[in-house]
Design an enzyme around this catalytic site. Structure first.
Site, PDB file in Angstrom:
ATOM      1  N   ARG A  15       0.814  -1.219   0.000  1.00  0.00           N
ATOM      2  CA  ARG A  15       0.000   0.000   0.000  1.00  0.00           C
ATOM      3  C   ARG A  15       0.845   1.266   0.000  1.00  0.00           C
ATOM      4  NH1 ARG A  15      -3.709  -1.939   4.937  1.00  0.00           N
ATOM      5  NH2 ARG A  15      -1.946  -3.341   5.209  1.00  0.00           N
ATOM      6  N   GLN A  72      11.183 -14.687   6.533  1.00  0.00           N
ATOM      7  CA  GLN A  72       9.880 -15.264   6.154  1.00  0.00           C
ATOM      8  C   GLN A  72       9.811 -15.172   4.633  1.00  0.00           C
ATOM      9  OE1 GLN A  72       6.373 -12.914   6.994  1.00  0.00           O
ATOM     10  NE2 GLN A  72       5.078 -14.714   7.203  1.00  0.00           N
ATOM     11  N   GLU A 156     -10.791  -9.986  12.628  1.00  0.00           N
ATOM     12  CA  GLU A 156     -10.325  -9.029  11.632  1.00  0.00           C
ATOM     13  C   GLU A 156     -11.512  -8.298  11.013  1.00  0.00           C
ATOM     14  OE1 GLU A 156      -6.961  -8.135  10.975  1.00  0.00           O
ATOM     15  OE2 GLU A 156      -7.213  -9.113  12.901  1.00  0.00           O
TER      16      GLU A 156
HETATM   17  C1  UD1 Z   1      -2.912  -6.345  11.937  1.00  0.00           C
HETATM   18  C2  UD1 Z   1      -3.833  -7.203  12.834  1.00  0.00           C
HETATM   19  C3  UD1 Z   1      -5.066  -6.389  13.224  1.00  0.00           C
HETATM   20  C4  UD1 Z   1      -4.666  -5.111  13.880  1.00  0.00           C
HETATM   21  C5  UD1 Z   1      -3.703  -4.320  12.992  1.00  0.00           C
HETATM   22  C6  UD1 Z   1      -3.166  -3.135  13.750  1.00  0.00           C
HETATM   23  C7  UD1 Z   1      -3.586  -9.550  12.155  1.00  0.00           C
HETATM   24  C8  UD1 Z   1      -4.175 -10.652  11.398  1.00  0.00           C
HETATM   25  N1  UD1 Z   1      -4.252  -8.394  12.111  1.00  0.00           N
HETATM   26  O1  UD1 Z   1      -3.586  -6.060  10.721  1.00  0.00           O
HETATM   27  O2  UD1 Z   1      -5.885  -7.150  14.102  1.00  0.00           O
HETATM   28  O3  UD1 Z   1      -5.808  -4.324  14.171  1.00  0.00           O
HETATM   29  O4  UD1 Z   1      -2.571  -5.133  12.613  1.00  0.00           O
HETATM   30  O5  UD1 Z   1      -2.384  -2.336  12.913  1.00  0.00           O
HETATM   31  O6  UD1 Z   1      -2.577  -9.725  12.804  1.00  0.00           O
HETATM   32  N2  UD1 Z   1       3.758  -9.035   8.419  1.00  0.00           N
HETATM   33  C9  UD1 Z   1       4.750  -9.975   8.236  1.00  0.00           C
HETATM   34  N3  UD1 Z   1       4.475 -11.103   7.537  1.00  0.00           N
HETATM   35  C10 UD1 Z   1       3.249 -11.347   7.029  1.00  0.00           C
HETATM   36  C11 UD1 Z   1       2.236 -10.393   7.236  1.00  0.00           C
HETATM   37  C12 UD1 Z   1       2.521  -9.246   7.936  1.00  0.00           C
HETATM   38  O7  UD1 Z   1       5.890  -9.780   8.687  1.00  0.00           O
HETATM   39  O8  UD1 Z   1       3.089 -12.420   6.432  1.00  0.00           O
HETATM   40  C13 UD1 Z   1       4.077  -7.813   9.173  1.00  0.00           C
HETATM   41  C14 UD1 Z   1       3.895  -6.559   8.353  1.00  0.00           C
HETATM   42  O9  UD1 Z   1       5.127  -6.201   7.733  1.00  0.00           O
HETATM   43  C15 UD1 Z   1       3.473  -5.523   9.401  1.00  0.00           C
HETATM   44  C16 UD1 Z   1       2.815  -6.361  10.481  1.00  0.00           C
HETATM   45  O10 UD1 Z   1       3.181  -7.701  10.245  1.00  0.00           O
HETATM   46  O11 UD1 Z   1       4.590  -4.845   9.957  1.00  0.00           O
HETATM   47  C17 UD1 Z   1       1.306  -6.227  10.453  1.00  0.00           C
HETATM   48  O12 UD1 Z   1       0.840  -6.629   9.173  1.00  0.00           O
HETATM   49  P1  UD1 Z   1      -0.258  -5.817   8.388  1.00  0.00           P
HETATM   50  O13 UD1 Z   1      -0.452  -6.420   7.067  1.00  0.00           O
HETATM   51  O14 UD1 Z   1       0.020  -4.372   8.461  1.00  0.00           O
HETATM   52  O15 UD1 Z   1      -1.541  -6.179   9.300  1.00  0.00           O
HETATM   53  P2  UD1 Z   1      -2.871  -5.358   9.419  1.00  0.00           P
HETATM   54  O16 UD1 Z   1      -3.729  -5.641   8.259  1.00  0.00           O
HETATM   55  O17 UD1 Z   1      -2.541  -3.948   9.702  1.00  0.00           O
HETATM   56 MG    MG Z   2      -0.630  -2.732   9.572  1.00  0.00          MG
END
Ligand code: UD1
Ligand code: MG
Length: 471
Positions: A15, A72, A156
Site C-alpha cells: 500500500r 519469512q 479481523e
Molecule cells: C494487523 C492485525 C489487526 C490489527 C492491525 C493493527 C492480524 C491478522 N491483524 O492487521 O488485528 O488491528 O494489525 O495495525 O494480525 N507481516 C509480516 N508477515 C506477514 C504479514 C505481515 O511480517 O506475512 C508484518 C507486516 O510487515 C506488518 C505487520 O506484520 O509490519 C502487520 O501486518 P499488516 O499487514 O500491516 O496487518 P494489518 O492488516 O494492519
Molecule cells: Mg498494519
C-alpha cells in the site's frame, strides 16, 4: 522474568507504493523500525528478533547486528510471521513481546505498562493485548470481550459481522505472550479466513478456549498508530512532530507556529530560544539558549551557540558560536567552524572554512575551503576563488584583514595580519602583514574625453538635463 521480542517486518508494504520498505521510511528523522527497536531497548528488552522478507537488506542496514533476523520467505500472515521465530522461542520460559514493525508511535512506557499488567495477573493469564478505542475503527481487528469484561477473541475487520463492525476497541497488534503458550497456540492456527492467511490474532481465541485469561491494556490510539500508506505516514509524522515540539515547549523553548515547525527527534534546544515559523531542525542539531531561529530556516546536524540569531538561512553540518548574526539568506555549507560574534549577512555562502571571532561578511560573499582569522572585514562581493577546474584549495586570511568590496582572493594566497586589500582587486600572490595589496590596473582619467568624442562626431555636447529641459 525472561523477556524477548518478535517484531513482524516482512510485509511487502504494497500500500506504500514505494521501493523503500515501509518500516525504513522516516518519522521525525528516524526510520520507523528504529523507533520500534529503541522503544524495546528502552523498555529493557535487548533480545529482539526481526521477521524480515524481501526487503531485509534495508532493515539490516538500519538495525545492524544488535538484533536477530529470521527470514519469512512467503508472506502468509502475521501468525506465520511469528512462527518463523519459533526456533528462537522454543525452550524459553518467560514472555515474548510481539510488535508490528510499522508502528513508530510505540513507546517504552506502553510496553512497560503491558508488561506490568501481565505480571500483575496470575498464572492463568496467557497474554496481554494492547488495545485502543478508535473513533473510526475501519480496517482494524476488533476486540471481543466476555460478559465479565475479559478478552474473548479478536476478529479481523473483513471477517466481522455487522454487529461486530460497531465495536470501537481495536487490536493494536502489540502483545505480551507467555512464551510456551504462544508456541503452543501458533501450532494450532489455520488459514481459514477471508485472506487465507495465518492470523496471529487467532492465538488469542485459542488460548481463551484452553481456559486461560487474556488481559488488555487500553492505550491512546495515537500511541498505537501504524503506517500502511503515505497518508498514514504523514498523519503519524504530524503526531510525532507535535509531541516533539511540545516537549521542547515544556522545556522553555518558544515555538511561535507549531504547525509550520518541524523538529527531528534527536535535536536539542536550550530554554529561552525562540523558533519562528517555517523552521526545520534536523539531524543531531544542538541549539543553545536565547537564540532566535527563523523564519524559514533549515538547520541540519549543526551546533549553534547561545544568543545567536539565524534568519531565513540554511546551515548544514557546521558549528556556529555564540552571539552570531546569520542571514537573512546565508548558506552555511558543511564543515564550517564559525567562532563567536561573527556576522554573515545576505547572500553570503561559506563552505569548509574556519572563521574567527568578530569577523564580518555582511553581504554577497563566498568563502570556500579557507581559514579566516579574527576581526576580518569582507567587503561586499568578496570571493575566495577556491577551484582551479580540477582541485579545491582555500586561502588564509589572518586577523584584522580588511578586504575592500568586489575582490577576488585566489587560492592559496595568504593575506597577512592587519593587511588591507584595495577594492576591486584580484589577489594572486601573498600580501605581507600590515601591507596594502592592490591587484587591479591603475586608474587613468582622460580629461575632457566626453566633449572630445562629441566634437569628433560633429555634434555639440549637451548635458542630459539640458536636453530634458529642451523637450
Ligand atoms: C494487523 C492485525 C489487526 C490489527 C492491525 C493493527 C492480524 C491478522 N491483524 O492487521 O488485528 O488491528 O494489525 O495495525 O494480525 N507481516 C509480516 N508477515 C506477514 C504479514 C505481515 O511480517 O506475512 C508484518 C507486516 O510487515 C506488518 C505487520 O506484520 O509490519 C502487520 O501486518 P499488516 O499487514 O500491516 O496487518 P494489518 O492488516 O494492519
Ligand atoms: Mg498494519
Amino acid at each position: 522474568m525472561e523477556i524477548c521480542a518478535v517484531v513482524m517486518a516482512a510485509g511487502k508494504s504494497t500500500r506504500m507504493k514505494s521501493k523503500i520498505s515501509k518500516v525504513a521510511h522516516q518519522v521525525s528523522g528516524k526510520p520507523i523500525i528504529q523507533w520500534v527497536a529503541d522503544a524495546l531497548f528502552e523498555a529493557g528488552c535487548s533480545e529482539q528478533v526481526y521477521v524480515v522478507g524481501e526487503q531485509q537488506e534495508q532493515i539490516r542496514s538500519i538495525l545492524g547486528e544488535n538484533v536477530i533476523y529470521v527470514l519469512q520467505e512467503e508472506q502468509r500472515g502475521t501468525g506465520h510471521a511469528v512462527m518463523q521465530a519459533s526456533g528462537f522461542l522454543e525452550g524459553r520460559l518467560g514472555v515474548t513481546i510481539v510488535l508490528p514493525g510499522d508502528c513508530p508511535m510505540v513507546s517504552a512506557d506502553t510496553i512497560k505498562r503491558a508488561l506490568a499488567a501481565y505480571e500483575a495477573e496470575g498464572d492463568d493469564c496467557a497474554a496481554m493485548i494492547i488495545t485502543a478505542v478508535a473513533d473510526d475503527p475501519t480496517g482494524y481487528g476488533r476486540v471481543l470481550r466476555d460478559s465479565d469484561g475479559s478478552v474473548d477473541r479478536i476478529i479481523e475487520h473483513r471477517d466481522c459481522t455487522e454487529e461486530e463492525l460497531k465495536i470501537k476497541e481495536i487490536n493494536s497488534s502489540m502483545y505480551v505472550f507467555r512464551t510456551p503458550l504462544l508456541i503452543s497456540a501458533l501450532g494450532r492456527i489455520g488459514a481459514n479466513n477471508s485472506q487465507s492467511e495465518y492470523y496471529l490474532t487467532d492465538t488469542i481465541g485459542i488460548l481463551k478456549k484452553d481456559g486461560y485469561r487474556i488481559g488488555a491494556v487500553i492505550c491512546d490510539i495515537d500511541d498505537t498508530r501504524g503506517v500502511n500508506d503515505c497518508i498514514q505516514l504523514s498523519q503519524v509524522q504530524a503526531i510525532m512532530n507535535r509531541r516533539i515540539l511540545e516537549n521542547h515547549m515544556r522545556n522553555g523553548v518558544q515555538i511561535v507556529d507549531p504547525a509550520s515547525t518541524w523538529i527531528h527527534s534527536a535535536v536539542r534546544i536550550a530554554s529561552d530560544t525562540v523558533i519562528l515559523p517555517g523552521t526545520t531542525l534536523v539531524g543531531d542539531t544542538v541549539i543553545g539558549s536565547d537564540c532566535i531561529i527563523g523564519e524559514n530556516t533549515r538547520i541540519d546536524g549543526s551546533v549553534i551557540g547561545d544568543g545567536t540569531v539565524i534568519d531565513c538561512s540554511v546551515v548544514t553540518r557546521s558549528v556556529i558560536g555564540s552571539d552570531c548574526r546569520i542571514g537573512p539568506f546565508s548558506h552555511i555549507r558543511p564543515d564550517c567552524n564559525i567562532a563567536d560574534h561573527v556576522t554573515l549577512g545576505a547572500y553570503v555562502e561559506v563552505k569548509s572554512s574556519d572563521i574567527g571571532e568578530y569577523t564580518r561578511a555582511r553581504h554577497l560573499t563566498y568563502i570556500g575551503d579557507s581559514s579566516v582569522g579574527k576581526n576580518v572585514n569582507f567587503g561586499c562581493g568578496t570571493v575566495t576563488c577556491n577551484f582551479d577546474g580540477q582541485d579545491k584549495a582555500g586561502c588564509t586570511i589572518e586577523d584584522n584583514v580588511f578586504i575592500g568590496g568586489n575582490s577576488n582572493i585566489v587560492s592559496s594566497v595568504v593575506l597577512g595580519r592587519d593587511s588591507y586589500i584595495a577594492a576591486g582587486s584580484t589577489i594572486t600572490s601573498d600580501v605581507p602583514a600590515l601591507s596594502l595589496g592592490i591587484g587591479r590596473s591603475q586608474q587613468v582619467n582622460k580629461a575632457d574625453w566626453v566633449s572630445e568624442k562629441s566634437r569628433m562626431r560633429g555634434e555639440n555636447y549637451i548635458r542630459l538635463d539640458d536636453k530634458r529641459s529642451e523637450v
